[in-house]
Design an enzyme around this catalytic site. Structure first.
Site, short mmCIF file in Angstrom:
data_model
loop_
_atom_site.label_atom_id
_atom_site.label_comp_id
_atom_site.label_asym_id
_atom_site.label_seq_id
_atom_site.Cartn_x
_atom_site.Cartn_y
_atom_site.Cartn_z
N CYS A 265 -7.46 -0.10 -4.68
CA CYS A 265 -8.78 -0.77 -5.22
C CYS A 265 -7.65 -0.60 -7.10
CB CYS A 265 -9.97 -0.03 -5.14
SG CYS A 265 -11.45 -0.51 -5.64
N HIS B 220 -10.51 -0.43 0.64
CA HIS B 220 -9.59 0.79 0.91
C HIS B 220 -9.25 1.33 1.89
CE1 HIS B 220 -10.61 3.09 -3.07
NE2 HIS B 220 -11.74 2.13 -2.53
N GLU C 299 -7.48 4.09 3.51
CA GLU C 299 -7.51 5.51 3.85
C GLU C 299 -9.61 5.76 4.43
OE1 GLU C 299 -9.82 5.50 0.07
OE2 GLU C 299 -7.95 4.27 0.60
#
Length: 237
Positions: free
Chosen positions: A114, A213, A215
């Site tokens: 990001c 994202h 994660e």
């Protein structure tokens, strides 16, 4: 071989926990958990202003994640701030730029997430679109608050990103800015509205950034790819 050591850049913000409220160096746990789940050892990298610190840190790392966070200072790409650009952190901008300098010098594997992708583009001499809704006339990339937007992304066949995540995928996004120009990087994934969602450096080095994202998702193919690249990097030292 020991598990590769993956550095994760952090926020430096006012925070509250227990009886405390003070400035803290922090990062959502999902980053470290995803690195651990894919075989790496995470280590947090708070902003450091000491000269030469980035070289010392990078010499000890096997991989680097430039994490998400606040807007990049528009002065770094020679523009005045948009009315919606806010909250930039000069100490973090400078620290991450220094880490990228050191990583480029050694060939360290790097993943930008990001804001991290935006930092990488600006570090390379590129510029940002400061408010994506001005261009696409919707808020799906960042619905507001602590919500992620669900965005369909199409990758470029034959690229590293495509090999890690496939030709198409739904991703979690939370960005109101995007990369406009990216010298030295190839554009390798876009949203349906044309927003650039991933870029990668050509060649053998693992050096790429994504606007989403990884994660936060069950599929951590990008982080797994970074950890594999970091293990190979460590083995070749």
């Amino acid at each position: 071989m020991p598990a590769p050591l993956i550095g994760l850049t952090t926020y430096r913000e006012e925070a509250a926990w227990g009886v405390w409220r003070q400035r803290a160096d922090l990062l959502p746990t999902q980053y470290a958990a995803a690195v651990e789940a894919t075989g790496g050892v995470p280590v947090l990298l708070p902003p450091v202003g000491q000269a030469g610190a980035a070289d010392v840190v990078v010499a000890r790392l096997d991989g680097l994640v430039i994490s998400g966070g606040a807007d990049v200072d528009p002065d770094r790409y020679g523009e005045e701030p948009h009315p919606r650009t806010a909250g930039w952190r000069p100490d973090r901008d400078a620290w991450e730029a220094a880490l990228l300098d050191a990583a480029d010098a050694t060939g360290l594997p790097v993943l930008g997430v990001c804001r991290g992708m935006q930092v990488m583009a600006v570090h390379a001499g590129g510029a940002l679109e400061q408010h994506v809704p001005d261009l696409v006339d919707h808020q799906q990339h960042s619905p507001g608050g602590d919500e992620f937007g669900a965005i369909e992304v199409t990758t470029v066949p034959g690229t590293r990103v495509s090999g890690l995540v496939g030709d198409r995928l739904s991703v979690n996004c939370h960005h109101h800015q995007s990369v406009r120009t990216h010298p030295g990087f190839d554009a390798v994934a876009h949203a349906a509205d044309g927003t650039l969602e991933a870029m990668e450096a050509p060649g053998e080095r693992f050096c790429l950034g994504v606007q989403w994202h990884p994660e936060t998702a069950a599929d951590v193919g990008l982080l797994a790819g970074l950890v594999r690249a970091a293990a190979a990097y460590a083995a070749q030292r």
